[in-house]
Design a protein around this motif. Structure first.
Motif, PDB file in Angstrom:
ATOM      1  N   THR A   1      26.157  58.905 -13.007  1.00  0.00           N
ATOM      2  CA  THR A   1      26.095  58.490 -11.594  1.00  0.00           C
ATOM      3  C   THR A   1      25.562  57.072 -11.464  1.00  0.00           C
ATOM      4  O   THR A   1      26.122  56.236 -10.719  1.00  0.00           O
ATOM      5  CB  THR A   1      25.205  59.462 -10.802  1.00  0.00           C
ATOM      6  N   THR A   2      24.479  56.757 -12.197  1.00  0.00           N
ATOM      7  CA  THR A   2      23.870  55.429 -12.094  1.00  0.00           C
ATOM      8  C   THR A   2      24.830  54.352 -12.595  1.00  0.00           C
ATOM      9  O   THR A   2      24.993  53.297 -11.965  1.00  0.00           O
ATOM     10  CB  THR A   2      22.563  55.388 -12.911  1.00  0.00           C
ATOM     11  N   TYR A   3      25.486  54.622 -13.752  1.00  0.00           N
ATOM     12  CA  TYR A   3      26.447  53.643 -14.270  1.00  0.00           C
ATOM     13  C   TYR A   3      27.618  53.459 -13.309  1.00  0.00           C
ATOM     14  O   TYR A   3      28.119  52.341 -13.119  1.00  0.00           O
ATOM     15  CB  TYR A   3      26.954  54.100 -15.644  1.00  0.00           C
ATOM     16  N   THR A   4      28.073  54.553 -12.713  1.00  0.00           N
ATOM     17  CA  THR A   4      29.208  54.467 -11.790  1.00  0.00           C
ATOM     18  C   THR A   4      28.865  53.595 -10.592  1.00  0.00           C
ATOM     19  O   THR A   4      29.652  52.719 -10.182  1.00  0.00           O
ATOM     20  CB  THR A   4      29.611  55.869 -11.330  1.00  0.00           C
ATOM     21  N   VAL A   5      27.681  53.820 -10.006  1.00  0.00           N
ATOM     22  CA  VAL A   5      27.258  53.042  -8.834  1.00  0.00           C
ATOM     23  C   VAL A   5      27.079  51.571  -9.202  1.00  0.00           C
ATOM     24  O   VAL A   5      27.511  50.665  -8.481  1.00  0.00           O
ATOM     25  CB  VAL A   5      25.957  53.623  -8.248  1.00  0.00           C
ATOM     26  N   ALA A   6      26.446  51.317 -10.391  1.00  0.00           N
ATOM     27  CA  ALA A   6      26.208  49.929 -10.804  1.00  0.00           C
ATOM     28  C   ALA A   6      27.515  49.191 -11.042  1.00  0.00           C
ATOM     29  O   ALA A   6      27.699  48.037 -10.618  1.00  0.00           O
ATOM     30  CB  ALA A   6      25.344  49.912 -12.066  1.00  0.00           C
ATOM     31  N   VAL A   7      28.457  49.855 -11.743  1.00  0.00           N
ATOM     32  CA  VAL A   7      29.748  49.217 -12.012  1.00  0.00           C
ATOM     33  C   VAL A   7      30.524  48.999 -10.717  1.00  0.00           C
ATOM     34  O   VAL A   7      31.115  47.921 -10.490  1.00  0.00           O
ATOM     35  CB  VAL A   7      30.567  50.082 -12.997  1.00  0.00           C
ATOM     36  N   LEU A   8      30.537  49.993  -9.858  1.00  0.00           N
ATOM     37  CA  LEU A   8      31.277  49.880  -8.601  1.00  0.00           C
ATOM     38  C   LEU A   8      30.715  48.750  -7.741  1.00  0.00           C
ATOM     39  O   LEU A   8      31.469  48.006  -7.093  1.00  0.00           O
ATOM     40  CB  LEU A   8      31.211  51.213  -7.850  1.00  0.00           C
ATOM     41  N   GLY A   9      29.389  48.589  -7.733  1.00  0.00           N
ATOM     42  CA  GLY A   9      28.788  47.503  -6.950  1.00  0.00           C
ATOM     43  C   GLY A   9      29.218  46.144  -7.434  1.00  0.00           C
ATOM     44  O   GLY A   9      29.539  45.245  -6.624  1.00  0.00           O
ATOM     45  N   LEU A  10      29.242  45.940  -8.777  1.00  0.00           N
ATOM     46  CA  LEU A  10      29.681  44.641  -9.292  1.00  0.00           C
ATOM     47  C   LEU A  10      31.143  44.369  -8.981  1.00  0.00           C
ATOM     48  O   LEU A  10      31.551  43.213  -8.798  1.00  0.00           O
ATOM     49  CB  LEU A  10      29.454  44.591 -10.820  1.00  0.00           C
ATOM     50  N   VAL A  11      31.936  45.422  -8.977  1.00  0.00           N
ATOM     51  CA  VAL A  11      33.359  45.221  -8.660  1.00  0.00           C
ATOM     52  C   VAL A  11      33.547  44.846  -7.187  1.00  0.00           C
ATOM     53  O   VAL A  11      34.387  43.986  -6.848  1.00  0.00           O
ATOM     54  CB  VAL A  11      34.159  46.498  -9.000  1.00  0.00           C
ATOM     55  N   LEU A  12      32.791  45.456  -6.290  1.00  0.00           N
ATOM     56  CA  LEU A  12      32.979  45.234  -4.846  1.00  0.00           C
ATOM     57  C   LEU A  12      32.310  43.961  -4.342  1.00  0.00           C
ATOM     58  O   LEU A  12      32.755  43.363  -3.348  1.00  0.00           O
ATOM     59  CB  LEU A  12      32.452  46.442  -4.073  1.00  0.00           C
ATOM     60  N   ILE A  13      31.203  43.526  -4.994  1.00  0.00           N
ATOM     61  CA  ILE A  13      30.520  42.319  -4.517  1.00  0.00           C
ATOM     62  C   ILE A  13      31.347  41.095  -4.904  1.00  0.00           C
ATOM     63  O   ILE A  13      31.669  40.903  -6.076  1.00  0.00           O
ATOM     64  CB  ILE A  13      29.103  42.229  -5.121  1.00  0.00           C
ATOM     65  N   PRO A  14      31.710  40.237  -3.924  1.00  0.00           N
ATOM     66  CA  PRO A  14      32.547  39.062  -4.236  1.00  0.00           C
ATOM     67  C   PRO A  14      31.762  38.024  -5.036  1.00  0.00           C
ATOM     68  O   PRO A  14      30.567  37.834  -4.850  1.00  0.00           O
ATOM     69  CB  PRO A  14      32.943  38.524  -2.872  1.00  0.00           C
ATOM     70  N   GLY A  15      32.477  37.374  -5.974  1.00  0.00           N
ATOM     71  CA  GLY A  15      31.868  36.306  -6.765  1.00  0.00           C
ATOM     72  C   GLY A  15      32.693  35.035  -6.665  1.00  0.00           C
ATOM     73  O   GLY A  15      33.622  34.923  -5.860  1.00  0.00           O
ATOM     74  N   GLN A  16      32.361  34.014  -7.493  1.00  0.00           N
ATOM     75  CA  GLN A  16      33.084  32.744  -7.513  1.00  0.00           C
ATOM     76  C   GLN A  16      33.423  32.385  -8.941  1.00  0.00           C
ATOM     77  O   GLN A  16      32.659  32.655  -9.866  1.00  0.00           O
ATOM     78  CB  GLN A  16      32.218  31.625  -6.899  1.00  0.00           C
ATOM     79  N   ASP A  17      34.600  31.715  -9.071  1.00  0.00           N
ATOM     80  CA  ASP A  17      34.943  31.243 -10.415  1.00  0.00           C
ATOM     81  C   ASP A  17      34.315  29.876 -10.650  1.00  0.00           C
ATOM     82  O   ASP A  17      33.515  29.396  -9.840  1.00  0.00           O
ATOM     83  CB  ASP A  17      36.456  31.193 -10.592  1.00  0.00           C
ATOM     84  N   GLY A  18      34.712  29.207 -11.739  1.00  0.00           N
ATOM     85  CA  GLY A  18      34.082  27.926 -12.077  1.00  0.00           C
ATOM     86  C   GLY A  18      34.378  26.824 -11.092  1.00  0.00           C
ATOM     87  O   GLY A  18      33.616  25.842 -10.995  1.00  0.00           O
ATOM     88  N   ASP A  19      35.444  26.943 -10.278  1.00  0.00           N
ATOM     89  CA  ASP A  19      35.806  25.913  -9.295  1.00  0.00           C
ATOM     90  C   ASP A  19      35.297  26.243  -7.907  1.00  0.00           C
ATOM     91  O   ASP A  19      35.633  25.558  -6.933  1.00  0.00           O
ATOM     92  CB  ASP A  19      37.324  25.756  -9.252  1.00  0.00           C
ATOM     93  N   GLY A  20      34.540  27.310  -7.760  1.00  0.00           N
ATOM     94  CA  GLY A  20      34.021  27.706  -6.463  1.00  0.00           C
ATOM     95  C   GLY A  20      34.958  28.548  -5.654  1.00  0.00           C
ATOM     96  O   GLY A  20      34.672  28.841  -4.486  1.00  0.00           O
ATOM     97  N   ASN A  21      36.056  28.980  -6.251  1.00  0.00           N
ATOM     98  CA  ASN A  21      37.011  29.831  -5.541  1.00  0.00           C
ATOM     99  C   ASN A  21      36.562  31.297  -5.587  1.00  0.00           C
ATOM    100  O   ASN A  21      35.915  31.733  -6.553  1.00  0.00           O
ATOM    101  CB  ASN A  21      38.399  29.711  -6.172  1.00  0.00           C
TER     102      ASN A  21
END
Length: 535
Positions: free
Chosen positions: A21-41
């Motif tokens: 359960t903990t791994y599932t929630v942690a992985v799902l959170g990283l997938v859903l939280i938006p990030g940026q690539d090296g160019d800021g996109n």
């Protein structure tokens, strides 16, 4: 194996679910939280990279932020994931360590390893139930002859003692209740190479249950039991138990035989002794006169019954609790026998023999010492309950010392190691004592001071290929041919043929001219070198 898997899933189900359960929630959170690539996109992490990041952060292995630097939101979520997964890991590892230390789990693993070792055995073995004094003596005797055994005992201390024994062969052992059929199966009851079951616990009812379970679950197997109750013996016999040994009846018959035929007794001692030991001297118990029997329990009753058959022997019983043990028809002298007054009431002054057969070793030693002060010429027979007191009984210098465990272990050892010797002795009992005296003289001339070595030879391709080949070509091979020295065919090996068995025909002390045929079994005794040269 089923018990081990059940215990693992029962104890580890909650920690495993928490981890998932903990791994599932942690992985799902990283997938859903938006990030940026090296160019800021804008960039969204996939499940593979998210699982990879959670895996190394949960185990506190820092590889950095990949494939791009994290945003503050991602870093905040990683911080949460680290603490959450570390806590869950501590919980899981703690539960796992507790499981590994759990007595039930350790026992299940021990049974699993034991059953696997037994299942993978590739040589015939005997299942010995009970590793007390009798079982220990039997296992040592079997392993000394390169035979194999598996042991069950309900006492863990005895199993630990077995592991410390310096045995010639490895003996798998399990602390378990042999009354439970599943433990007998784990110990190899249904194994195709299980040669027999030997029940040697100190509880008659347990031996009976082992015998019943063995015959019901493996009807063809040979079952050997110890029993010191005639009711239990009859019950065992009704289920087809192959051999039942009562140490008290066995010794009482031995004592009567020693009175009636001393040479037969001496022959038995020599042939069943351990190879390499010194030859025992003959004993001559008085064949007439007054015998005093101290103790009228199971042992006392057996001795009384057999000595009563000897003409010229008068018996007086001394018993401290006749209301519990009963008394013979002639009555008894009430007392322990440790007091001079009690022995004098039993007429110790005119007695020729004394049997100290009470349950307490200290009382028996006291009886012997007191009796010898009153009558130094007594022939003394003592029952020794515990082998730890062997030095004390040696010091008191009794003429015959009976130990129940040693008697049963020795009889079973002879039966399993050299079955023909047991058969030979049963036929020898019907011979005259003069016949036994002559045989004893022949054996003594061969072996001098050491106990003779006893072995069997079967005329088949495995043990006597050359003999079988010669007979198939029409040749005649006599028993005397086997007794020729291979280094000098004119010399005779230092050995004697005791018994030849062909189908149902038996020949005691067969002559050298007797023709050998395929399938014959021959029992020899002599020096150890004779066996090696005969091979």
């Amino acid at each position: 194996m089923e018990h081990v898997i059940f215990l693992i899933f029962r104890r580890m189900s909650a920690p495993l679910l928490s981890l998932i359960t903990t791994y599932t929630v942690a992985v799902l959170g990283l997938v859903l939280i938006p990030g940026q690539d090296g160019d800021g996109n804008p960039w969204a992490m996939d499940f593979f990279h998210a699982f990879y990041v959670v895996s190394y952060t949960a185990t506190t292995i820092v590889f950095g932020e990949i494939p791009y630097e994290f945003t503050d939101a991602q870093r905040a979520w990683v911080i949460f994931s680290i603490y959450a997964t570390v806590v869950v890991w501590f919980y899981s590892l703690g539960t796992l360590i507790a499981l590994l230390q759990d007595k039930t789990f350790q026992r299940a693993m021990t049974e699993l390893r034991f059953a696997r070792r037994v299942r993978h055995r590739r040589e015939p073995f005997y299942l010995v139930c009970g590793y007390g004094e009798t079982g220990g003596a039997l296992v040592r005797a079997l392993t000394d002859r390169n035979q194999h055994a598996v042991t069950i005992d309900i006492d863990q201390d005895r199993i630990n003692l077995l592991k410390l024994e310096n045995l010639r062969e490895y003996v798998p052992a399990l602390c378990a209740d042999a009354r439970r059929p599943e433990h007998l199966v784990e110990a190899g009851l249904k194994h195709s190479l299980c040669a027999g079951v030997v029940a040697l616990t100190n509880v008659n009812e347990t031996n009976l249950k082992i015998a019943i379970a063995s015959k019901l679950m493996h009807p063809e197997i040979r079952v050997i039991c110890r029993a010191d109750s005639h009711d239990i013996e009859a019950n065992m016999a009704s289920f087809g138990t192959d051999h039942i040994y009562d140490p008290f009846d066995t010794f009482a018959l031995y004592l009567l035989t020693a009175i009636q035929a001393p040479c037969l007794t001496l022959m038995h001692e020599w042939l069943t002794g351990l190879s390499g030991d010194r030859l025992k001297d003959p004993i001559y118990p008085p064949a007439s006169g007054l015998w005093i029997l101290c103790g009228y329990g199971r042992f006392g009753k057996a001795v009384y019954k057999h000595l009563k058959r000897q003409e010229g022997v008068d018996l007086v019983v001394v018993e401290a609790t006749p209301e519990r043990t009963g008394t013979p028809e002639e009555g008894c002298v009430v007392g322990r026998g440790t007091e001079a007054e009690t022995l004098e009431q039993a007429e110790i002054g005119r007695a020729v023999g004394l049997v100290a057969g009470t349950d307490d070793d200290a009382n028996k030693l006291s009886i012997i010492m007191t009796a010898r002060e009153l009558n130094p010429d007594l022939f003394v027979v003592a029952r020794e309950n515990h082998l730890d007191n062997e030095e004390l009984f040696d010091a008191v210098d009794a003429h015959v010392v009976m130990h129940p465990s040693s008697i049963v272990a020795n009889r079973i050892r002879v039966l399993l190691a050299t079955p023909l010797l047991t058969e030979f002795e049963s036929y020898a009992l019907h011979q005259e004592d003069a016949w036994a005296c002559e045989l004893v003289s022949r054996i003594a001339a061969l072996v001098h001071e050491q106990v003779p070595h006893v072995w069997e030879v079967q005329v088949d391709d495995a043990q006597a290929h050359a003999v079988c080949e010669a007979t198939e070509r029409g040749g005649v091979v006599s028993l005397g041919d086997l007794l020729r020295d291979p280094r000098d065919r004119e010399r005779r090996l230092p050995a004697i043929a005791l018994l030849l068995l062909h189908n149902s025909q038996r020949e005691l002390l067969p002559s050298d001219e007797l023709r050998l045929r395929q399938g014959d079994r021959v029992l020899f005794c002599g020096r150890v070198c004779a066996r090696s040269r005969m091979r």
